[in-house]
Structure formats: structure tokens, C-alpha cells
Motif scaffolding. Structure first.
Motif, short mmCIF file in Angstrom:
data_model
loop_
_atom_site.label_atom_id
_atom_site.label_comp_id
_atom_site.label_asym_id
_atom_site.label_seq_id
_atom_site.Cartn_x
_atom_site.Cartn_y
_atom_site.Cartn_z
N ASN A 167 0.88 -1.17 0.00
CA ASN A 167 0.00 0.00 0.00
C ASN A 167 0.91 1.22 0.00
O ASN A 167 1.53 1.54 1.01
CB ASN A 167 -0.88 -0.01 1.25
N VAL A 168 1.00 1.90 -1.14
CA VAL A 168 1.99 2.96 -1.30
C VAL A 168 1.41 4.36 -1.06
O VAL A 168 2.00 5.35 -1.46
CB VAL A 168 2.63 2.90 -2.72
N SER A 169 0.28 4.45 -0.38
CA SER A 169 -0.33 5.75 -0.11
C SER A 169 0.49 6.55 0.89
O SER A 169 1.26 5.99 1.68
CB SER A 169 -1.76 5.57 0.42
N GLY A 170 0.33 7.87 0.85
CA GLY A 170 1.06 8.75 1.75
C GLY A 170 0.74 8.47 3.20
O GLY A 170 -0.42 8.27 3.56
N PRO A 173 12.19 -2.22 -3.91
CA PRO A 173 11.72 -3.40 -4.63
C PRO A 173 11.52 -3.11 -6.12
O PRO A 173 11.08 -2.02 -6.49
CB PRO A 173 10.38 -3.71 -3.95
N GLU A 174 11.83 -4.10 -6.94
CA GLU A 174 11.75 -3.91 -8.38
C GLU A 174 10.32 -4.01 -8.90
O GLU A 174 9.92 -3.28 -9.82
CB GLU A 174 12.62 -4.96 -9.09
N HIS A 175 9.54 -4.93 -8.36
CA HIS A 175 8.20 -5.22 -8.89
C HIS A 175 7.17 -5.04 -7.77
O HIS A 175 7.17 -5.78 -6.79
CB HIS A 175 8.14 -6.65 -9.42
N VAL A 176 6.30 -4.05 -7.93
CA VAL A 176 5.33 -3.71 -6.88
C VAL A 176 3.92 -3.69 -7.45
O VAL A 176 3.66 -3.08 -8.50
CB VAL A 176 5.64 -2.34 -6.26
N ILE A 177 2.99 -4.36 -6.77
CA ILE A 177 1.56 -4.25 -7.05
C ILE A 177 0.96 -3.43 -5.92
O ILE A 177 1.10 -3.79 -4.74
CB ILE A 177 0.89 -5.63 -7.12
N ASP A 178 0.31 -2.33 -6.26
CA ASP A 178 -0.28 -1.43 -5.26
C ASP A 178 -1.61 -2.00 -4.80
O ASP A 178 -2.54 -2.17 -5.59
CB ASP A 178 -0.47 -0.03 -5.87
N CYS A 179 -1.72 -2.32 -3.51
CA CYS A 179 -2.96 -2.87 -2.92
C CYS A 179 -3.42 -1.94 -1.81
O CYS A 179 -2.65 -1.61 -0.92
CB CYS A 179 -2.72 -4.26 -2.33
N ASP A 180 -4.71 -1.55 -1.85
CA ASP A 180 -5.20 -0.63 -0.83
C ASP A 180 -6.13 -1.30 0.17
O ASP A 180 -6.74 -0.63 1.00
CB ASP A 180 -5.89 0.58 -1.46
N THR A 181 -6.27 -2.63 0.11
CA THR A 181 -7.05 -3.34 1.12
C THR A 181 -6.26 -4.53 1.64
O THR A 181 -5.57 -5.22 0.88
CB THR A 181 -8.40 -3.85 0.56
N PHE A 182 -6.38 -4.78 2.92
CA PHE A 182 -5.63 -5.86 3.56
C PHE A 182 -6.05 -7.22 3.02
O PHE A 182 -5.20 -8.10 2.80
CB PHE A 182 -5.84 -5.80 5.07
N GLY A 183 -7.35 -7.44 2.83
CA GLY A 183 -7.84 -8.74 2.39
C GLY A 183 -7.23 -9.16 1.07
O GLY A 183 -6.79 -10.31 0.90
#
Length: 302
Positions: A196-199, A218-228
Motif C-alpha cells: 500500500n503505497v499511499s502517503g 523493490p523492483e516489482h510492486v503491485i499497489d494494494c489498498d485493502t488488507f484482504g
């Protein structure tokens, strides 16, 4: 500034149309237009611009909308408090909670609260910081059990934060991950990461710590905004996450993941009660906040 002015304005701001707002409020267009003009005159500022394509909200209008929604929410809380004191209609409380709170003390708090206020209506939302702060500003949440990085002060003049427990973080992977016994950052940096890359998030603090040590991100990031979503993807793939260390003490999560013991700087945070500064809580919200304080004080490791 009268209540009918604010109600008319908020409906116009929501629907972006005076005609639609009038229809929704069961008023004439002339009545709504008059209310907006009186509001502009009192504020000595333009709230709308009009053109052949319709209306647009000015910057002044957008700022008024935020404050007006909060004012209406506070009036609603005042009515609830009075009805509660008089033994009338149901009370309501809306709270945001971090995943760690959700998985630890939340069930007990809700059970305690239900015994204390059986008729109250309760709303619970996932309380990651990026979602909590806007919801507190517009009155959608009464308060939140949120995590905040130690030393973070960019919002200190807007929100109050009462720390309750320290919060430690770890790098986690599924059991059987090829890198679960890795000891060097370079061994895992090239993995897929779910972050989760939010401020203001613990991820932001983690990345800042890497930069401070001269380590590559990290080279490869998937942005996820929910824990589940984050947790389920981690347990079903070779992706890595940053999460509270206490997750390993919570079933079934501790059975699904393991900690990667890599020596890198990790975020330092606290879990606490976050509220909008200068905004009093309703009686129902005060009751629930006290129950969170009690349960957090006796909870195990986070």
C-alpha cells in the motif's frame, strides 16, 4: 448562515444541478437559487459559475462543501445525543479500524458495545490511513483505530491522535516460499511485492528507510489498498508483503505465513484513536472509544 442554506448547497454540490437539487428537496428552482445567492452574499464569495453547459463549483464552493458536510454531520450527532438522553431513537456510530485491530480486539469491543447500547446502529470500515482521514474530514467516520508512523507530523494540526499500543512490522511470505529463509535484502528485492503505497502508510516509511540506508527499492510492486486482497494474494503466490508482526499470533493467519528474517530498517508506528481536531464525539462514539481503550490495554502482542 441558516440550516436551509447549507442543505440546499450540499444538494447542489452533490448533484451538480440546481434543477435536480430542487426536485430532490421538493422545492422550486427559484427557492434553491435564492438560497445559493443568499449564501454567496453572506460569504462574499462566488460558489458557482454558470455557463451554457450548466454549473460548476468554484474553489470556494468546494471548500464550503467539505465544512458544510461536517457541520451537518455534527448536527446529526447532536440530535442523536439528545434522543439518546431522552430515551428516544437509536444512536449511531461509525468507526474505521486497521486490519490488526479488526483481527484482534474488534469482536470483543463490538460485543461489549452491543451489551451497553443494544439499539445502536454500528458501521465498521477498514481503517487504512489513506481512507480514514478523508472520511473523518467529511463526517463519514466518528473516529478510527488507525496506525500512524512515529514522528509523523504533517497532519498534526488537523487530527488528534491518541496512541494506545506500539506496532511492529515484518516482511512476510507464504509458508514454503522459495525465499522464506533469505537473510539478505538483495535476495528478496527482485520478488513481487504487494504494498500500500499511499502517503503516510507504513510502506512509505519502509521505502524511506531503505533509501536512508542506500538500499535499492523493490523492483516489482503491485499497489494494494485493502488488507484482504494483499493477504490472499500473498498466501497464493510468491509475492511478499509488509504487515504487523502480530499477524503471526492470530489464527488462521499465523498458519498461512512466515517472517523473512532480513536485516533492513522497519517502520516504527503506534495504533491509536484518531479524530478530527475540534470535533466532539457523540455519546455512542465516546462509549465505543472507551471500550477500545480497555481492550487494547489488555490485548496481547501487536
Amino acid at each position: 448562515m441558516k440550516d436551509h442554506h447549507l442543505r440546499a448547497w450540499l444538494k447542489v454540490a452533490e448533484l451538480r444541478s440546481i434543477r435536480s437539487a430542487a426536485r430532490s428537496l421538493h422545492l422550486s428552482q427559484a427557492a434553491v437559487t435564492k438560497a445559493i445567492k443568499e449564501l454567496e452574499a453572506e460569504l462574499d464569495a462566488p460558489l458557482l459559475t454558470r455557463s451554457s453547459r450548466g454549473i460548476a463549483i468554484t474553489e470556494c464552493g468546494e471548500r464550503l462543501t467539505v465544512r458544510a458536510r461536517l457541520a451537518q454531520a455534527q448536527l446529526t450527532l447532536a440530535r442523536q445525543d439528545i434522543r439518546q438522553l431522552l430515551g428516544g431513537a437509536q444512536a449511531r456510530v461509525a468507526v474505521g479500524v486497521t486490519p490488526m485491530v479488526m483481527l484482534s480486539v474488534l469482536p470483543a469491543v463490538l460485543s461489549d458495545f452491543r451489551r451497553s447500547m443494544p439499539a445502536a446502529r454500528v458501521k465498521v470500515s477498514e481503517g487504512l490511513l489513506a481512507a480514514v482521514q478523508p472520511a473523518l474530514r467529511n463526517g463519514m467516520l466518528d473516529f478510527a483505530l488507525a496506525s500512524r508512523m512515529t514522528g509523523r507530523a504533517d497532519s498534526e494540526f488537523e487530527f488528534d491522535f491518541e496512541p494506545l499500543r506500539p506496532l511492529e512490522f515484518m516482511i512476510a511470505c507464504r509458508h514454503g516460499h522459495p525465499m522464506e529463509r533469505a537473510t539478505r535484502w538483495e535476495d528478496i528485492r527482485g520478488c513481487e511485492w504487494l504494498l500500500n503505497v499511499s502517503g503516510g502508510s507504513h510502506t512509505e516509511a519502509f521505502l524511506q528507510g531503505l533509501r536512508a540506508e542506500g538500499l535499492q527499492e523493490p523492483e516489482h510492486v503491485i499497489d494494494c489498498d485493502t488488507f484482504g486482497v494483499m493477504w490472499n494474494l500473498m498466501t497464493r503466490s510468491d509475492a511478499l508483503i509488509i504487515c504487523p508482526s502480530g499477524m503471526l499470533n492470530v489464527k488462521p493467519y499465523g498458519d498461512e505465513a512466515t517472517r523473512i528474517q532480513v536485516e533492513v530498517p522497519m517502520p516504527v508506528a503506534s495504533i491509536g484513536i484518531m479524530t478530527l481536531r475540534g470535533t466532539p464525539l457523540s455519546l455512542a462514539a465516546v462509549t465505543m472509544a472507551d471500550l477500545f481503550r480497555q481492550r487494547m490495554a489488555s490485548a496481547g502482542e501487536f
